[in-house]
Design a protein around this motif. Sequence first.
Motif, PDB file in Angstrom:
ATOM      1  N   ASP A   1       0.984  -1.215   0.211  1.00  0.00           N
ATOM      2  CA  ASP A   1       0.440  -0.570  -0.193  1.00  0.00           C
ATOM      3  C   ASP A   1       1.161   1.385   0.032  1.00  0.00           C
ATOM      4  O   ASP A   1       0.709   2.063   1.132  1.00  0.00           O
ATOM      5  N   THR A   2       1.766   1.267  -1.143  1.00  0.00           N
ATOM      6  CA  THR A   2       2.532   2.316  -1.189  1.00  0.00           C
ATOM      7  C   THR A   2       2.477   3.025  -2.634  1.00  0.00           C
ATOM      8  O   THR A   2       2.828   2.018  -3.283  1.00  0.00           O
ATOM      9  N   SER A   3       2.826   3.735  -2.360  1.00  0.00           N
ATOM     10  CA  SER A   3       2.687   5.173  -3.750  1.00  0.00           C
ATOM     11  C   SER A   3       3.717   6.322  -3.267  1.00  0.00           C
ATOM     12  O   SER A   3       3.873   6.798  -2.341  1.00  0.00           O
ATOM     13  N   PHE A   4       4.334   6.808  -4.799  1.00  0.00           N
ATOM     14  CA  PHE A   4       5.140   7.923  -4.020  1.00  0.00           C
ATOM     15  C   PHE A   4       5.354   8.396  -5.459  1.00  0.00           C
ATOM     16  O   PHE A   4       6.165   7.818  -6.822  1.00  0.00           O
ATOM     17  N   VAL A   5       6.023  10.030  -5.985  1.00  0.00           N
ATOM     18  CA  VAL A   5       6.083  10.696  -7.130  1.00  0.00           C
ATOM     19  C   VAL A   5       7.697  11.066  -7.066  1.00  0.00           C
ATOM     20  O   VAL A   5       7.375  12.347  -5.908  1.00  0.00           O
TER      21      VAL A   5
ATOM     22  N   ASP B   1      11.764  16.072  -9.304  1.00  0.00           N
ATOM     23  CA  ASP B   1      13.350  15.977  -9.415  1.00  0.00           C
ATOM     24  C   ASP B   1      14.363  15.445  -9.277  1.00  0.00           C
ATOM     25  O   ASP B   1      15.016  15.466  -8.881  1.00  0.00           O
ATOM     26  N   PHE B   2      14.568  14.071  -9.979  1.00  0.00           N
ATOM     27  CA  PHE B   2      15.196  13.381  -9.535  1.00  0.00           C
ATOM     28  C   PHE B   2      16.382  13.488 -10.329  1.00  0.00           C
ATOM     29  O   PHE B   2      16.581  14.072 -11.647  1.00  0.00           O
ATOM     30  N   GLU B   3      17.846  13.871  -9.900  1.00  0.00           N
ATOM     31  CA  GLU B   3      18.741  13.709 -10.625  1.00  0.00           C
ATOM     32  C   GLU B   3      19.977  12.791 -10.434  1.00  0.00           C
ATOM     33  O   GLU B   3      20.128  12.001  -9.904  1.00  0.00           O
ATOM     34  N   PRO B   4      19.651  11.588 -12.170  1.00  0.00           N
ATOM     35  CA  PRO B   4      20.056  10.132 -11.810  1.00  0.00           C
ATOM     36  C   PRO B   4      21.986  10.371 -11.434  1.00  0.00           C
ATOM     37  O   PRO B   4      21.923   9.452 -10.583  1.00  0.00           O
ATOM     38  N   PHE B   5      22.320  11.412 -11.662  1.00  0.00           N
ATOM     39  CA  PHE B   5      23.918  10.953 -11.507  1.00  0.00           C
ATOM     40  C   PHE B   5      24.254  11.140  -9.842  1.00  0.00           C
ATOM     41  O   PHE B   5      25.298  11.771  -9.569  1.00  0.00           O
TER      42      PHE B   5
ATOM     43  N   ALA C   1      14.903  12.814 -23.828  1.00  0.00           N
ATOM     44  CA  ALA C   1      14.673  14.012 -23.100  1.00  0.00           C
ATOM     45  C   ALA C   1      13.009  14.126 -22.361  1.00  0.00           C
ATOM     46  O   ALA C   1      12.943  14.741 -21.324  1.00  0.00           O
ATOM     47  N   GLY C   2      12.434  13.235 -23.062  1.00  0.00           N
ATOM     48  CA  GLY C   2      11.108  13.171 -22.681  1.00  0.00           C
ATOM     49  C   GLY C   2      10.931  12.408 -21.395  1.00  0.00           C
ATOM     50  O   GLY C   2       9.313  11.888 -21.184  1.00  0.00           O
ATOM     51  N   ALA C   3      11.548  10.902 -21.579  1.00  0.00           N
ATOM     52  CA  ALA C   3      11.530   9.696 -20.833  1.00  0.00           C
ATOM     53  C   ALA C   3      11.227  10.358 -19.519  1.00  0.00           C
ATOM     54  O   ALA C   3      11.911  11.233 -18.398  1.00  0.00           O
ATOM     55  N   SER C   4      10.151   9.379 -17.926  1.00  0.00           N
ATOM     56  CA  SER C   4      10.513   9.499 -16.862  1.00  0.00           C
ATOM     57  C   SER C   4      10.610   7.848 -16.875  1.00  0.00           C
ATOM     58  O   SER C   4      10.657   6.449 -17.280  1.00  0.00           O
ATOM     59  N   LEU C   5      10.654   7.260 -15.466  1.00  0.00           N
ATOM     60  CA  LEU C   5      10.838   6.262 -14.608  1.00  0.00           C
ATOM     61  C   LEU C   5       9.849   5.538 -13.809  1.00  0.00           C
ATOM     62  O   LEU C   5       8.877   6.476 -13.618  1.00  0.00           O
ATOM     63  N   GLU C   6       8.880   4.447 -14.042  1.00  0.00           N
ATOM     64  CA  GLU C   6       8.371   4.168 -13.314  1.00  0.00           C
ATOM     65  C   GLU C   6       8.206   2.879 -12.600  1.00  0.00           C
ATOM     66  O   GLU C   6       9.867   1.768 -13.172  1.00  0.00           O
ATOM     67  N   ILE C   7       7.857   2.598 -11.784  1.00  0.00           N
ATOM     68  CA  ILE C   7       8.543   2.081 -10.298  1.00  0.00           C
ATOM     69  C   ILE C   7       7.353   0.071 -10.148  1.00  0.00           C
ATOM     70  O   ILE C   7       6.871   1.843  -9.712  1.00  0.00           O
ATOM     71  N   LYS C   8       7.368  -0.406 -10.809  1.00  0.00           N
ATOM     72  CA  LYS C   8       6.447  -1.647 -10.201  1.00  0.00           C
ATOM     73  C   LYS C   8       7.294  -2.491  -9.300  1.00  0.00           C
ATOM     74  O   LYS C   8       8.297  -2.726  -9.285  1.00  0.00           O
ATOM     75  N   ASN C   9       5.995  -3.401  -8.439  1.00  0.00           N
ATOM     76  CA  ASN C   9       6.078  -4.195  -7.572  1.00  0.00           C
ATOM     77  C   ASN C   9       5.400  -5.176  -7.329  1.00  0.00           C
ATOM     78  O   ASN C   9       4.189  -5.309  -7.247  1.00  0.00           O
ATOM     79  N   LYS C  10       5.438  -6.277  -8.769  1.00  0.00           N
ATOM     80  CA  LYS C  10       4.675  -7.361  -8.557  1.00  0.00           C
ATOM     81  C   LYS C  10       3.739  -6.231  -9.548  1.00  0.00           C
ATOM     82  O   LYS C  10       2.849  -7.594  -9.214  1.00  0.00           O
ATOM     83  N   ASP C  11       4.216  -5.773 -10.925  1.00  0.00           N
ATOM     84  CA  ASP C  11       3.503  -5.537 -11.635  1.00  0.00           C
ATOM     85  C   ASP C  11       2.894  -4.874 -10.921  1.00  0.00           C
ATOM     86  O   ASP C  11       1.450  -4.242 -12.247  1.00  0.00           O
TER      87      ASP C  11
ATOM     88  N   ASN D   1       6.387   6.689  -9.635  1.00  0.00           N
ATOM     89  CA  ASN D   1       6.289   8.024 -10.421  1.00  0.00           C
ATOM     90  C   ASN D   1       8.654   8.804 -10.476  1.00  0.00           C
ATOM     91  O   ASN D   1       8.106   9.620  -9.503  1.00  0.00           O
ATOM     92  N   ILE D   2       9.199   8.570 -11.734  1.00  0.00           N
ATOM     93  CA  ILE D   2      10.149   9.071 -11.384  1.00  0.00           C
ATOM     94  C   ILE D   2      10.862  10.580 -12.455  1.00  0.00           C
ATOM     95  O   ILE D   2      11.103  10.015 -13.312  1.00  0.00           O
ATOM     96  N   PHE D   3      10.122  11.269 -11.949  1.00  0.00           N
ATOM     97  CA  PHE D   3      10.948  12.436 -13.568  1.00  0.00           C
ATOM     98  C   PHE D   3      11.674  13.185 -13.005  1.00  0.00           C
ATOM     99  O   PHE D   3      12.377  13.799 -12.337  1.00  0.00           O
TER     100      PHE D   3
END
Length: 191
Positions: free
Chosen positions: A83-87, A90-94, A123-133, A138-140
């Motif tokens: 029962d967890t969700s997050f966004v 402004d994530f900096e991958p480096f 440049a328009g991409a983001s990341l999605e994290i799924k747990n057991k589908d 969401n990471i922007f």
Amino acid sequence: MFKNFQDSILRGNDNGDKFVFKKKKSSGNSLHAEGGNDIVKSDHGQNTKLGSGDDTYVITGGLNHMISTGEGSDKVKLKSTDDTSFVISDFEPFKDRIKTSKSIYNTDLEVSVVQQSSTSLLAGASLEIKNKDELIGNIFFDKTEGSSFYDFMDEDRLAKIAFLNPAQFDLENGYFISAPREEIGTALLSF
């Protein structure tokens, strides 16, 4: 230490502040941690701007964690996926990191690159994290000028990467002699 507020606006200072939210009614706060190496630990969703400093946000459960990492090398620690969700806005991958606790099976997690528009540009991409589908995060990326992601997307840097790895980008070696720099950068961004 800030502890167990609900639907409040909380503002830290330039020291290392600590925000802890464990009780059921400790949700819906707007946190402005400001400077310093701050720590936020929450069982419930908060709207948090970590600010400058090397900050840590610990998700111990709960829905709707809205996190702006800000400046510095920040960590988001995921201690629960139930029962967890997050966004993260402004994530900096480096510079920034996401860590999971030992109790979470990393084989249950899936991270996918997602295009947010009809373009195929990185440049328009983001990341999605799924747990057991099930989508849990969401990471922007922080794409503002001066961010590590913005600097990475520099056309000169991308052209150098492509020059060293032409087969990976479906480019011929002679292409670099005649192609304008902008065209090389565009080719790289759309791989």
